[in-house]
Design an enzyme around this catalytic site. Structure first.
Site, PDB file in Angstrom:
ATOM      1  N   LYS A 170     -18.970  47.386  28.970  1.00  0.00           N
ATOM      2  CA  LYS A 170     -19.442  46.863  30.265  1.00  0.00           C
ATOM      3  C   LYS A 170     -19.380  47.954  31.335  1.00  0.00           C
ATOM      4  O   LYS A 170     -20.303  48.112  32.134  1.00  0.00           O
ATOM      5  CB  LYS A 170     -18.601  45.643  30.670  1.00  0.00           C
ATOM      6  CG  LYS A 170     -18.942  44.428  29.833  1.00  0.00           C
ATOM      7  CD  LYS A 170     -17.923  43.304  29.932  1.00  0.00           C
ATOM      8  CE  LYS A 170     -18.282  42.218  28.911  1.00  0.00           C
ATOM      9  NZ  LYS A 170     -17.295  41.149  28.797  1.00  0.00           N
ATOM     10  N   GLN A 226     -11.858  39.689  31.741  1.00  0.00           N
ATOM     11  CA  GLN A 226     -12.141  39.613  30.307  1.00  0.00           C
ATOM     12  C   GLN A 226     -11.246  38.570  29.638  1.00  0.00           C
ATOM     13  O   GLN A 226     -10.028  38.596  29.779  1.00  0.00           O
ATOM     14  CB  GLN A 226     -11.912  40.996  29.666  1.00  0.00           C
ATOM     15  CG  GLN A 226     -12.258  41.058  28.196  1.00  0.00           C
ATOM     16  CD  GLN A 226     -13.747  40.864  27.928  1.00  0.00           C
ATOM     17  OE1 GLN A 226     -14.597  41.426  28.622  1.00  0.00           O
ATOM     18  NE2 GLN A 226     -14.067  40.061  26.931  1.00  0.00           N
ATOM     19  N   ASP A 231     -19.817  36.061  35.462  1.00  0.00           N
ATOM     20  CA  ASP A 231     -19.704  35.439  34.142  1.00  0.00           C
ATOM     21  C   ASP A 231     -20.202  33.994  34.195  1.00  0.00           C
ATOM     22  O   ASP A 231     -20.360  33.349  33.159  1.00  0.00           O
ATOM     23  CB  ASP A 231     -18.228  35.442  33.709  1.00  0.00           C
ATOM     24  CG  ASP A 231     -18.033  36.129  32.381  1.00  0.00           C
ATOM     25  OD1 ASP A 231     -19.034  36.565  31.787  1.00  0.00           O
ATOM     26  OD2 ASP A 231     -16.870  36.227  31.931  1.00  0.00           O
TER      27      ASP A 231
END
Ligand code: NDP
Length: 297
Positions: free
Chosen positions: A55, A99, A122
């Site tokens: 990422k 994460q 997200d």
């Protein structure tokens, strides 16, 4: 019937990344805005480390501002939430991703809810899930967005009236992809572990999205001839070749039995290189969307 067309997620992700890089360049040149992504990794989980590195690298390659915060596994909840709040307040950051999974003892839901919904790239904050379910502008989860891009590339922009079956109802994949299909005017069925006669339900689908996490669970004879199959599953299994399996070697397979499904479907995503590569590309796209909205562009 001829073999199904392969839906190339790698090529689609490359093209989305180029598009994002062009948008980032335009935002910088015209508005002086550099989209910024902050990724937070807690602990040492090896798979998470790989995802987080990717990422960071991909956001930099797209010309974004990118920061990665690495915290030890024993980080207290209030310290993690404090970091999230400081990122909420940081004007250089437009997207925040923590994460998952978090180490034991940390409350994932509370951490997600601490993220400013406008920076929740997200798409997991309850406000974004609510906006999505009401058909309002939201930041949607990345994998479902990737599924929709692949579907539109395959079937065209107009998906209205198509029968879509989503197998799986997780907050991360099943539910949001079903909402996006509904927004696209599909007739949507969500199947799950309690669904009766799953085979018959799947056979109704013009679009079948599998997000279960069970290797090769959906065989070709559950698929309607000509259907478009999006296989989200990523499952690690031993090699079929007993010699390789004996060495402990593994490979990735989807939730759909690719070999038999390919004989029936009209188009299908492979695993790997189907949906998988789209997820990070959509994260970058969401960061650009968030930056535009935050700056009113
Ligand atoms: P979850 O485990 O959170 O959800 C799985 C869903 O499948 C649940 O809703 C469950 O039903 C349903 N299910 C389980 N068994 C059956 C069954 N026998 N019949 C019908 N439905 C069943 O998984 P995720 O949604 O997070 O992930 C699904 C898959 O997608 C995994 O393989 C994961 O690795 C992969 N994935 C891939 C990504 C990518 O980038 N390509 C990103 C995210 C996930 P119930 O609710 O009733 O328990």
């Amino acid at each position: 019937m001829s073999e199904a067309k392969l839906i190339d997620g790698r090529a689609a992700a490359d093209s989305l990344r180029s598009q994002v890089a062009a948008e980032v360049a335009e935002l910088r040149a015209r508005f002086g805005v550099t989209p910024g992504l902050a990724v937070v990794l807690v602990g040492e989980d090896p798979a998470s480390q790989v995802y987080v590195r990717s990422k960071g690298e991909q956001s930099l390659a797209a010309g974004m501002h990118s920061v990665t915060h690495r915290l030890s596994a024993d980080t207290p909840q209030d310290v993690l939430i404090g970091l999230v709040r400081s990122l909420n307040a940081d004007p250089a950051i437009h997207g925040i991703l923590v994460q998952m999974p978090l180490p034991q003892g940390l409350d994932e839901k509370a951490v997600v809810e601490a993220i400013d919904p406008d920076k929740d790239v997200d798409g997991l904050h309850v406000v974004n899930a609510g906006r999505l379910s009401q058909g309002l502008a939201s930041l949607s989860p990345c994998t479902p967005l990737g599924c929709m891009i692949l579907l539109r590339q395959t079937l065209g922009d107009d998906l209205s009236g198509l029968r879509a079956v989503v197998v799986g109802r997780s907050i991360l994949v099943g539910r949001p992809v079903a909402q996006l299909l509904l927004q696209a005017d599909c007739t949507v069925t969500i199947a799950h572990s309690r669904t009766r006669d799953l085979a018959a339900v799947c056979r109704e689908a013009d679009i079948l999205v599998a997000a279960v996490g069970r290797p090769r669970m959906i065989p070709g004879d559950w698929i309607r001839p000509g259907a478009t199959v999006i296989d989200v599953g990523i499952n690690r299994v031993p090699f079929d070749d007993p010699a390789k399996a004996a060495e402990g070697r593994t490979k990735l397979v989807g939730d759909v039995d690719f070999k038999s499904a390919r004989q029936v479907a009209g188009a299908i995503t492979p695993v790997p290189n189907g949906v998988g590569p789209m997820t990070v590309a959509c994260l970058l796209a969401n960061t650009v969307t968030a930056a535009r909205r935050i700056h009113g562009i």
